[in-house]
Design a protein around this motif. Structure first.
Motif, PDB file in Angstrom:
ATOM      1  N   VAL A   1       0.519  -1.127   0.063  1.00 37.08           N
ATOM      2  CA  VAL A   1       0.077  -0.050  -0.131  1.00 37.08           C
ATOM      3  C   VAL A   1       0.907   1.476   0.148  1.00 37.08           C
ATOM      4  CG1 VAL A   1      -1.935  -1.139   1.189  1.00 37.08           C
ATOM      5  CG2 VAL A   1      -0.395   0.013   2.279  1.00 37.08           C
ATOM      6  N   ALA A   2       2.209   1.118   0.429  1.00 33.59           N
ATOM      7  CA  ALA A   2       2.968   2.226   0.376  1.00 33.59           C
ATOM      8  C   ALA A   2       4.278   1.846   0.282  1.00 33.59           C
ATOM      9  CB  ALA A   2       2.732   2.929   1.450  1.00 33.59           C
ATOM     10  N   TRP A   3       5.261   2.944  -0.596  1.00 35.44           N
ATOM     11  CA  TRP A   3       6.679   2.460  -0.708  1.00 35.44           C
ATOM     12  C   TRP A   3       7.462   3.714  -0.119  1.00 35.44           C
ATOM     13  CZ3 TRP A   3      10.805  -0.046  -1.281  1.00 35.44           C
ATOM     14  CH2 TRP A   3      11.980   0.463  -1.873  1.00 35.44           C
TER      15      TRP A   3
ATOM     16  N   TYR B   1       5.074   6.857  -1.365  1.00 34.64           N
ATOM     17  CA  TYR B   1       4.191   6.682  -2.610  1.00 34.64           C
ATOM     18  C   TYR B   1       3.058   5.772  -2.260  1.00 34.64           C
ATOM     19  CZ  TYR B   1       8.339   8.827  -4.728  1.00 34.64           C
ATOM     20  OH  TYR B   1       9.351   9.665  -5.070  1.00 34.64           O
ATOM     21  N   LYS B   2       1.881   6.113  -2.612  1.00 33.02           N
ATOM     22  CA  LYS B   2       0.862   5.476  -2.067  1.00 33.02           C
ATOM     23  C   LYS B   2       0.485   4.741  -3.398  1.00 33.02           C
ATOM     24  CE  LYS B   2      -3.975   5.920  -0.786  1.00 33.02           C
ATOM     25  NZ  LYS B   2      -5.191   7.005  -0.408  1.00 33.02           N
ATOM     26  N   VAL B   3      -0.092   3.451  -3.184  1.00 29.70           N
ATOM     27  CA  VAL B   3      -0.288   2.649  -4.029  1.00 29.70           C
ATOM     28  C   VAL B   3      -1.503   2.417  -4.147  1.00 29.70           C
ATOM     29  CG1 VAL B   3       0.422   0.288  -5.102  1.00 29.70           C
ATOM     30  CG2 VAL B   3       1.934   1.168  -3.509  1.00 29.70           C
ATOM     31  N   ASP B   4      -2.132   2.501  -5.613  1.00 34.94           N
ATOM     32  CA  ASP B   4      -3.702   2.264  -5.794  1.00 34.94           C
ATOM     33  C   ASP B   4      -3.681   0.667  -5.889  1.00 34.94           C
ATOM     34  OD1 ASP B   4      -6.139   2.085  -6.717  1.00 34.94           O
ATOM     35  OD2 ASP B   4      -5.804   3.309  -8.519  1.00 34.94           O
ATOM     36  N   THR B   5      -4.370   0.331  -4.890  1.00 33.67           N
ATOM     37  CA  THR B   5      -4.305  -1.391  -4.934  1.00 33.67           C
ATOM     38  C   THR B   5      -5.873  -1.938  -5.583  1.00 33.67           C
ATOM     39  OG1 THR B   5      -5.850  -1.324  -2.658  1.00 33.67           O
ATOM     40  CG2 THR B   5      -3.362  -1.430  -2.750  1.00 33.67           C
TER      41      THR B   5
ATOM     42  N   HIS C   1       0.016   1.692  12.587  1.00 37.00           N
ATOM     43  CA  HIS C   1      -1.537   1.620  11.559  1.00 37.00           C
ATOM     44  C   HIS C   1      -1.805   0.128  11.430  1.00 37.00           C
ATOM     45  CE1 HIS C   1      -2.129   5.863  11.064  1.00 37.00           C
ATOM     46  NE2 HIS C   1      -0.858   5.881  11.123  1.00 37.00           N
ATOM     47  N   GLY C   2      -0.934  -0.794  12.029  1.00 37.04           N
ATOM     48  CA  GLY C   2      -1.140  -2.102  11.776  1.00 37.04           C
ATOM     49  C   GLY C   2      -0.542  -2.686  10.438  1.00 37.04           C
ATOM     50  N   LEU C   3       0.591  -1.844   9.790  1.00 38.26           N
ATOM     51  CA  LEU C   3       1.009  -2.196   8.636  1.00 38.26           C
ATOM     52  C   LEU C   3       2.229  -3.314   8.859  1.00 38.26           C
ATOM     53  CD1 LEU C   3      -0.503   0.019   7.472  1.00 38.26           C
ATOM     54  CD2 LEU C   3       0.998   0.514   6.047  1.00 38.26           C
ATOM     55  N   ARG C   4       2.669  -4.382   7.876  1.00 36.60           N
ATOM     56  CA  ARG C   4       3.609  -5.104   8.108  1.00 36.60           C
ATOM     57  C   ARG C   4       4.748  -4.215   7.285  1.00 36.60           C
ATOM     58  NH1 ARG C   4      -0.881  -7.764   9.757  1.00 36.60           N
ATOM     59  NH2 ARG C   4      -0.454  -9.423  10.880  1.00 36.60           N
TER      60      ARG C   4
ATOM     61  N   VAL D   1      11.348   1.331   2.396  1.00 42.87           N
ATOM     62  CA  VAL D   1      10.546   0.231   3.215  1.00 42.87           C
ATOM     63  C   VAL D   1       9.438   0.081   2.176  1.00 42.87           C
ATOM     64  CG1 VAL D   1       9.440   0.215   5.334  1.00 42.87           C
ATOM     65  CG2 VAL D   1      11.691   1.093   5.178  1.00 42.87           C
ATOM     66  N   CYS D   2       8.716  -1.178   2.359  1.00 43.06           N
ATOM     67  CA  CYS D   2       7.743  -1.402   1.536  1.00 43.06           C
ATOM     68  C   CYS D   2       6.706  -1.768   3.047  1.00 43.06           C
ATOM     69  CB  CYS D   2       7.630  -2.927   1.033  1.00 43.06           C
ATOM     70  SG  CYS D   2       8.839  -2.961  -0.301  1.00 43.06           S
ATOM     71  N   ALA D   3       5.406  -1.107   3.053  1.00 37.47           N
ATOM     72  CA  ALA D   3       4.408  -1.156   3.688  1.00 37.47           C
ATOM     73  C   ALA D   3       3.232  -1.939   3.212  1.00 37.47           C
ATOM     74  CB  ALA D   3       3.843   0.073   4.119  1.00 37.47           C
ATOM     75  N   ILE D   4       2.850  -3.102   3.881  1.00 37.78           N
ATOM     76  CA  ILE D   4       1.972  -4.207   3.484  1.00 37.78           C
ATOM     77  C   ILE D   4       0.965  -4.279   4.367  1.00 37.78           C
ATOM     78  CG2 ILE D   4       2.001  -6.347   2.664  1.00 37.78           C
ATOM     79  CD1 ILE D   4       5.073  -6.353   2.112  1.00 37.78           C
ATOM     80  N   MET D   5      -0.318  -4.499   3.714  1.00 32.17           N
ATOM     81  CA  MET D   5      -1.519  -4.895   4.699  1.00 32.17           C
ATOM     82  C   MET D   5      -2.615  -5.473   3.754  1.00 32.17           C
ATOM     83  SD  MET D   5      -3.165  -0.950   4.926  1.00 32.17           S
ATOM     84  CE  MET D   5      -4.419  -1.879   6.370  1.00 32.17           C
TER      85      MET D   5
END
Length: 720
Positions: free
Chosen positions: A372-374, A381-385, A616-619, A656-660
């Motif tokens: 969701v974010a890089w 950078y916000k990713v459009d999922t 925010h609960g992101l990995r 850093v990759c932010a994943i959820m």
């Protein structure tokens, strides 16, 4: 452990032992197995005897209703009975008097009954599909140890006591107590709601109340119908069929009883009183017609016909059709809004709903771990999922996206926040606390106690240029960098991975850890040809991932597209791992995420970023690069963690990759509408408390009145 031919039997299932709270020796003793059972397994004779004792490994179901039974349910009411009686009399009159009129009457009555019955059967025919969907989740076969040899057998023939061999991509055939694991993790979202695969161990779980340990925390168990996401292992079958956890769900589905709604009950009552009035009226009409006619002209059949005509005129034969069509119309409207109603009358109750309890994973969220974010050294950078087009526009700079810590963590020290990570912890194999996320962070690795305001200053300094203005390099707010920026930046996530991307970037055919797959999927939708990229830069050597050191590293020959020009005499090392483990190994950072320029690492900035994302609960996964001279590593070399950890601060962090597992956008709007209508929405999930709270905030479920989450044990401790 199911009835004959899979039909559910009436007797209650016997309670199962707490397998997760037993050590290996206790499990073997409970199942009456010898100490060397791991190597020899069951003999063919023993397997046959246990199959006879426990039954086939299949889920039972209710005996299916015959077509005649379904028809009877639709016509078994008083008004339909009267209509059938009238139709029968009219049919007799077809052959005795006025065949045309009576024939039309018979046709109309029978037509109304047939249409009503057909609509009811068709609309409610999907009710039986819920249990069938559960059965479709089961494995087709399994590899077990029989007579000392690994043998593939049909999954419905495995029995308690069988030794099962698991590997990547396997579907677990029954509930297993693990006795050997090698980096094993299984995806258990269907049971626990946890989107991230659960790491498996072998030691028993210490607990004062073993039955209260949540399924997601029973890390020494693998459950039927779940999928092996990484690693391999060997487990002992302890439960099959309806005694498995998926079998428990199946039992609950099968025991659901049909209950009439208020409208249907009222219709039944009205029908009975109406039928009583119609019968009395028909009798009176018959008597009047018969006895007021001259004795010579009296015809009981004619008088009966008159009485029945009056009765038919009073019967609201269209009532059932009107109610059914109204329900069907409402169900169709709900279906257009992506809401599936299993039984038609259920739509009636929607108008009186005050609280909605919803599952999280796959219902409120996508059940798809997504990047969701890089985050780079100066931007995020916000990713459009939700995009369905492959374009670099799916990555847009948005420095405000989750740029501050979640409210409930703002007063926490950074070290404590990193240690807490994105979810509540569980026990690891050493009796300590550990996250289910394989790349989870340990605050102790970074010996700091940064306060939130300290991190804010580091962030502000990193995101502004020398003049104090926002740093718009390489692009400004809302803009998207070129494809090469993400191809090179996310190369570590794509190449440092053994995962296989699904067909057309979707879920079909994908293999591997969902967290790692999220980076491949985001790269694909960002325009990167993932498979071509992996083929052009194959792995020369690697440091396999381990939960002990929480990173993975791969060595590659350089390519201009991935690494820039002038690297022909080098080897490229990609490292992917828990950020707090990776930052101490770095002395440089790529400026703005561009590979053509490095600068000294700003550790305070990176620590604060991973603290914010974790709140925010992101990995979080950090992507790093390193370089070695050509020939320093040979193809096929077996590398250990010291290859990465033994060189001090020598790596360069890319980002850093932010994943959820992100919320569905339509659910956010739906929750808002529900709140506007005065309906409270509650989320029920097997996920960890902090992760659930973070998702709840994004969905709009958390407010001043409901600002926290309640765990299962806390709910059990409450009174009525």
């Amino acid at each position: 452990m199911s009835g004959k031919d899979g039909v559910m039997e009436e007797e209650e299932l016997k309670p199962q032992p707490n397998w997760h709270a037993m050590n290996r020796e206790e499990v073997f003793a409970e199942l009456e197995l010898p100490e060397d059972h791991r190597l020899k397994g069951l003999t063919a004779e023993e397997a046959a005897a246990r199959l006879e004792k426990y039954g086939r490994n299949m889920l039972s179901g209710k005996a299916k209703k015959t077509l005649l039974a379904k028809i009877w349910e639709q016509v078994a009411n008083v008004l339909v009975g009267i209509l059938l009686f009238v139709a029968a009399i009219s049919l007799v009159r077809v052959f005795t008097n006025d065949p045309v009129t009576n024939g039309i009457q018979v046709g109309i009555i029978v037509g109304v009954i047939v249409i009503n019955t057909a609509i009811g059967i068709i609309q409610e025919g999907s009710a039986e599909k819920a249990a069938e969907a559960l059965k479709a989740m089961l494995s087709a076969d399994a590899i077990v140890v029989r007579n000392g040899t690994e043998t593939r057998v049909p999954a419905d023939e495995v029995v308690p006591g069988d030794v099962v061999v698991l590997s990547l991509g396997d579907r677990v055939p029954a509930d297993l107590r693990m006795i050997e694991v090698s980096q094993l993790a299984s995806a258990e979202a269907a049971l626990t709601g946890e989107s991230v695969p659960i790491d498996k161990t072998v030691d028993k779980i210490e607990s004062d109340e073993p039955k209260s340990v949540p399924l997601g925390d029973r890390h020494n168990m693998c459950f039927s119908a779940t999928l092996v996401a990484q690693g391999s292992g060997i487990g002992l079958i302890v439960a099959t069929g309806d005694y498995t956890e998926i079998g428990t769900i199946n039992q609950l589905v099968n025991k659901v009883e049909d209950k009439k709604t208020a409208v249907l009950e009222q219709i039944d009552n009205v029908s009975k009183w109406l039928a009583f009035f119609i019968v009395i009226t028909a009798i009176v009409t018959f008597l009047v017609s018969f006895f007021t006619t001259d004795e010579a002209e009296r015809d009981w059949l004619e008088s009966l016909s008159v009485a029945l005509v009056c009765a038919v005129a009073m019967i609201p034969e269209g009532l059932e059709a009107i109610v059914t069509v109204t329900y069907a119309w409402a169900v169709s409207n709900m279906a257009e809004q992506n809401a599936i109603i299993r039984a038609l009358p259920a739509v009636e109750t929607l108008g009186s709903v005050t609280t909605i309890c919803s599952d999280k994973t796959g219902t409120l969220t996508k059940n798809e771990m997504s990047l969701v974010a890089w985050v780079t050294s100066n931007a995020r950078y916000k990713v459009d999922t939700d995009s369905t087009e492959r374009s670099n526009k799916n990555f847009a700079r948005d420095d405000t996206y989750m740029a501050e810590r979640a409210d409930h963590t703002k007063m926490m020290k950074t070290r404590d926040l990193l240690k807490a990570g994105p979810g509540v912890s569980t026990h690891d194999r050493f009796g300590k606390k550990e996250q289910d996320f394989p790349y989870t962070m340990r605050g102790s690795v970074i010996d700091r106690n940064l306060a939130s305001d300290h991190g804010k200053k580091a962030t502000e300094a990193a995101t502004k240029d020398e003049s104090g203005e926002p740093d718009n390099f390489p692009v400004g707010a809302g803009e998207s960098p070129e494809l090469s920026f993400f191809r090179q930046g996310l190369a570590g996530g794509v190449l440092c991975s053994k995962c296989t991307l699904g067909k057309d970037g979707g879920r079909e055919g994908e293999i591997g850890n969902p967290t790692e797959l999220s980076i491949l999927r985001a790269s694909y939708w960002g325009g990167v040809e993932v498979n071509e990229m992996k083929d052009a830069s194959p792995i020369i050597a690697e440091v396999p991932f381990s939960s002990e050191y929480k990173f993975m590293a791969t060595v590659h020959n350089p390519t201009a597209e991935n690494d820039g020009e002038g690297k022909d005499d080098k080897l490229i090392i990609h490292v992917k791992g828990a950020p707090d483990r990776m930052i101490p190994l770095c002395n440089k950072q790529f400026k703005a995420g561009m590979l053509n320029e490095t600068e000294d690492i700003n550790r305070d900035y990176w620590i604060e970023q991973i603290a914010i994302l974790s709140s925010h609960g992101l990995r979080c996964l950090a992507l790093l690069r390193g370089e070695l001279e050509k020939g320093a590593v040979n193809e096929g070399d077996q590398l250990g963690p010291e290859f990465v950890q033994g060189n001090g601060e020598w790596l360069t962090i890319v980002g850093v990759c932010a994943i959820m597992d992100p919320p569905r956008p339509e659910c956010v709007d739906a929750v808002t509408e529900a709140h506007g209508a005065g309906v409270r929405v509650a989320m029920i999930t097997g996920d960890h408390k902090d992760t659930a709270l973070a998702i709840g905030c994004m969905l709009g479920l958390v407010d001043e009145k409901h600002r926290s989450a309640i765990t299962g044990p806390e709910l059990d401790a409450m009174g009525d």
